[in-house]
Design an enzyme around this catalytic site. Structure first.
Site, PDB file in Angstrom:
ATOM      1  N   TYR A  65     -28.001  18.200  72.581  1.00 10.19           N
ATOM      2  CA  TYR A  65     -26.888  18.892  71.636  1.00 10.19           C
ATOM      3  C   TYR A  65     -25.672  19.139  72.531  1.00 10.19           C
ATOM      4  O   TYR A  65     -25.653  20.257  73.260  1.00 10.19           O
ATOM      5  CB  TYR A  65     -27.112  20.100  70.712  1.00 10.19           C
ATOM      6  CG  TYR A  65     -28.404  19.596  69.889  1.00 10.19           C
ATOM      7  CD1 TYR A  65     -28.957  18.507  69.593  1.00 10.19           C
ATOM      8  CD2 TYR A  65     -29.089  20.780  69.366  1.00 10.19           C
ATOM      9  CE1 TYR A  65     -30.158  18.486  68.984  1.00 10.19           C
ATOM     10  CE2 TYR A  65     -30.340  20.938  68.510  1.00 10.19           C
ATOM     11  CZ  TYR A  65     -30.754  19.547  68.551  1.00 10.19           C
ATOM     12  OH  TYR A  65     -31.837  19.554  67.658  1.00 10.19           O
ATOM     13  N   HIS A 134     -39.119  16.953  72.951  1.00  5.06           N
ATOM     14  CA  HIS A 134     -38.104  16.310  71.703  1.00  5.06           C
ATOM     15  C   HIS A 134     -38.773  15.201  70.970  1.00  5.06           C
ATOM     16  O   HIS A 134     -38.734  14.991  69.729  1.00  5.06           O
ATOM     17  CB  HIS A 134     -36.680  16.166  72.119  1.00  5.06           C
ATOM     18  CG  HIS A 134     -35.662  16.404  71.243  1.00  5.06           C
ATOM     19  ND1 HIS A 134     -34.396  16.516  71.292  1.00  5.06           N
ATOM     20  CD2 HIS A 134     -35.618  16.083  69.859  1.00  5.06           C
ATOM     21  CE1 HIS A 134     -33.609  16.683  70.496  1.00  5.06           C
ATOM     22  NE2 HIS A 134     -34.422  16.495  69.424  1.00  5.06           N
ATOM     23  N   SER A 214     -34.330  20.771  58.880  1.00 10.88           N
ATOM     24  CA  SER A 214     -33.856  20.198  57.717  1.00 10.88           C
ATOM     25  C   SER A 214     -34.667  20.565  56.493  1.00 10.88           C
ATOM     26  O   SER A 214     -34.840  19.832  55.619  1.00 10.88           O
ATOM     27  CB  SER A 214     -33.720  18.581  58.010  1.00 10.88           C
ATOM     28  OG  SER A 214     -32.867  18.237  59.046  1.00 10.88           O
ATOM     29  N   PRO A 215     -34.794  21.762  56.428  1.00  6.98           N
ATOM     30  CA  PRO A 215     -35.552  22.495  55.189  1.00  6.98           C
ATOM     31  C   PRO A 215     -34.616  22.247  53.945  1.00  6.98           C
ATOM     32  O   PRO A 215     -35.241  22.176  52.764  1.00  6.98           O
ATOM     33  CB  PRO A 215     -35.974  23.715  55.178  1.00  6.98           C
ATOM     34  CG  PRO A 215     -34.827  24.299  56.359  1.00  6.98           C
ATOM     35  CD  PRO A 215     -34.720  23.048  56.978  1.00  6.98           C
ATOM     36  N   LEU A 216     -33.349  21.996  54.226  1.00  5.53           N
ATOM     37  CA  LEU A 216     -32.400  21.628  52.965  1.00  5.53           C
ATOM     38  C   LEU A 216     -32.011  20.163  52.828  1.00  5.53           C
ATOM     39  O   LEU A 216     -30.981  19.912  52.174  1.00  5.53           O
ATOM     40  CB  LEU A 216     -31.097  22.592  53.254  1.00  5.53           C
ATOM     41  CG  LEU A 216     -31.370  23.940  53.309  1.00  5.53           C
ATOM     42  CD1 LEU A 216     -29.848  24.882  53.824  1.00  5.53           C
ATOM     43  CD2 LEU A 216     -32.067  24.534  52.478  1.00  5.53           C
ATOM     44  N   GLY A 217     -32.847  19.609  53.288  1.00  3.91           N
ATOM     45  CA  GLY A 217     -32.836  17.876  53.192  1.00  3.91           C
ATOM     46  C   GLY A 217     -31.449  17.345  53.616  1.00  3.91           C
ATOM     47  O   GLY A 217     -31.025  16.471  53.164  1.00  3.91           O
ATOM     48  N   ARG A 218     -30.955  18.057  54.860  1.00  2.21           N
ATOM     49  CA  ARG A 218     -29.816  17.924  55.448  1.00  2.21           C
ATOM     50  C   ARG A 218     -28.529  17.729  54.485  1.00  2.21           C
ATOM     51  O   ARG A 218     -27.463  17.013  54.419  1.00  2.21           O
ATOM     52  CB  ARG A 218     -29.753  16.024  56.063  1.00  2.21           C
ATOM     53  CG  ARG A 218     -30.953  15.832  57.026  1.00  2.21           C
ATOM     54  CD  ARG A 218     -30.886  14.665  57.867  1.00  2.21           C
ATOM     55  NE  ARG A 218     -31.918  14.346  58.767  1.00  2.21           N
ATOM     56  CZ  ARG A 218     -31.905  14.890  59.872  1.00  2.21           C
ATOM     57  NH1 ARG A 218     -30.919  15.734  60.507  1.00  2.21           N
ATOM     58  NH2 ARG A 218     -32.835  14.498  60.755  1.00  2.21           N
ATOM     59  N   GLY A 219     -28.738  18.940  53.503  1.00  2.00           N
ATOM     60  CA  GLY A 219     -27.571  19.020  52.751  1.00  2.00           C
ATOM     61  C   GLY A 219     -27.738  18.607  51.239  1.00  2.00           C
ATOM     62  O   GLY A 219     -27.057  19.376  50.387  1.00  2.00           O
TER      63      GLY A 219
END
Length: 337
Positions: A65, A134, A214-219
């Site tokens: 990153y 990674h 990404s537990p929020l589904g990437r948004g």
């Protein structure tokens, strides 16, 4: 008052806050590529400071990153309080002498040793709490890579080791060389392929924890995406099949149905999504660079989902219901191996 508790991650002795903070979006990903829109350093640092106040001390970054910009930002934010944070970072995508990403994966022993030194300098620390591979290097035996990681533990530069986005066979082979503490993989009510592939069963058998990125589904699971125009120009999600054309609109419909359930429960869609991961016994690391989003995510720790709630959630979005791959073909070819 924060509801955040500590949770054992795996069976090797590491304890972390039950919700972590994904830091990827706090800096540019690489030249010309934003992650979830433009970043702001002062806002990101304020979020990192607020996370500790709320009990969220488990930070997730990677040398990729920036490259290394994200690690340097974290070093700046945690200065003087390093010991109060648990820092996880990753190596694997090769970074050259000019700090440019080559996009080649390198798991050779010599590269692991140079990568950790670069991360230690960037993080301004003499140890890394959790060091992940990674991605799997298809040209280097996993035994060589993990052997090098094991050396880092013996040298005191790394406390615990982890893997990211690998399959059961690789996990078993790695664990036979040195005990693996955690696997980091994408996991949410929207993305359950590691369940389908038996990877979670493997982790349970070996006493390895799951860190769900990404537990929020990437948004999607925040309710903020309703059309393609909601993705900022240059946002890397625009390259993902899951966020394109008809597939995006079908997924928005699924996400909105979850939003209705959240509304009935008097919580936000994001809190429902994070609570689902917590209820399954895993450690979610929702990413944000904004204090208000962090506070909302942390409040998910107080949400208790009944068995009936879990069944309802999983009936709204059954395994395999989401449309489109989560990465492009090239990136999909190197996960789950």
């Amino acid at each position: 008052m924060s509801n955040i508790e500590q949770r054992k991650l795996g069976s090797q002795g590491l304890t972390v806050s039950q919700i972590g903070l994904g830091c990827m979006g706090m800096t540019v990903f690489t030249s010309g590529m934003e992650v979830y829109g433009a970043s702001d350093e002062s806002e990101a640092i304020a979020t990192l400071h607020r996370s500790l106040e709320l009990g969220v001390s488990f930070l997730d970054t990677a040398d990729t990153y920036g490259p290394n910009l994200n690690e340097r930002l974290i070093a700046k934010a945690v200065a003087g309080k390093r010991h109060r944070y648990t820092i996880a970072t990753k190596f694997g995508y090769e970074i050259d002498a000019d700090e440019q990403l080559t996009w080649q994966i390198n798991g050779k022993k010599s590269y692991v040793k140079s990568a950790v030194e670069r991360s230690l300098r960037a993080l301004n620390t003499d140890y890394i709490d959790l060091y992940y591979m990674h991605r799997l290097d298809p040209n280097t035996p996993i035994e060589e890579t993990v052997g090098a990681m094991s050396d880092l533990v013996k040298e005191g530069k790394v406390k615990y080791i982890g893997l990211s986005e690998v399959g059961s066979d690789t996990i078993r082979r790695a664990h036979a060389v040195h005990p693996v503490t955690a696997l980091q993989s994408e996991y949410s009510i929207f993305e359950r392929s590691i369940e389908e592939e038996g990877i979670i069963d493997t982790l349970n058998q070996l006493g390895i924890g799951l860190v769900a990125y990404s537990p929020l589904g990437r948004g999607y699971l925040t309710g903020s995406i309703q059309r393609e125009q909601d993705l900022p120009p240059g946002d890397f999600r625009r390259n993902m099949p899951r966020f394109q054309g008809d597939q995006l609109m079908k997924n928005v419909t699924l996400a909105n149905a979850l939003g209705e359930m959240a509304k009935e429960k008097g919580i936000s869609p994001a809190q429902l999504a994070v609570a689902w991961v917590l209820a399954n016994g895993h450690v979610p690391i929702p990413g944000t660079r904004k204090v208000k989003n962090l506070e909302q995510n942390v409040a998910a720790a107080a949400v208790k989902l009944s068995m009936e709630d879990m069944r309802k959630l999983e009936s709204i979005v059954p395994i395999g219901a989401v449309h489109g791959e989560r990465y492009d073909a090239t990136s999909m070819s190197i996960v789950g191996k």
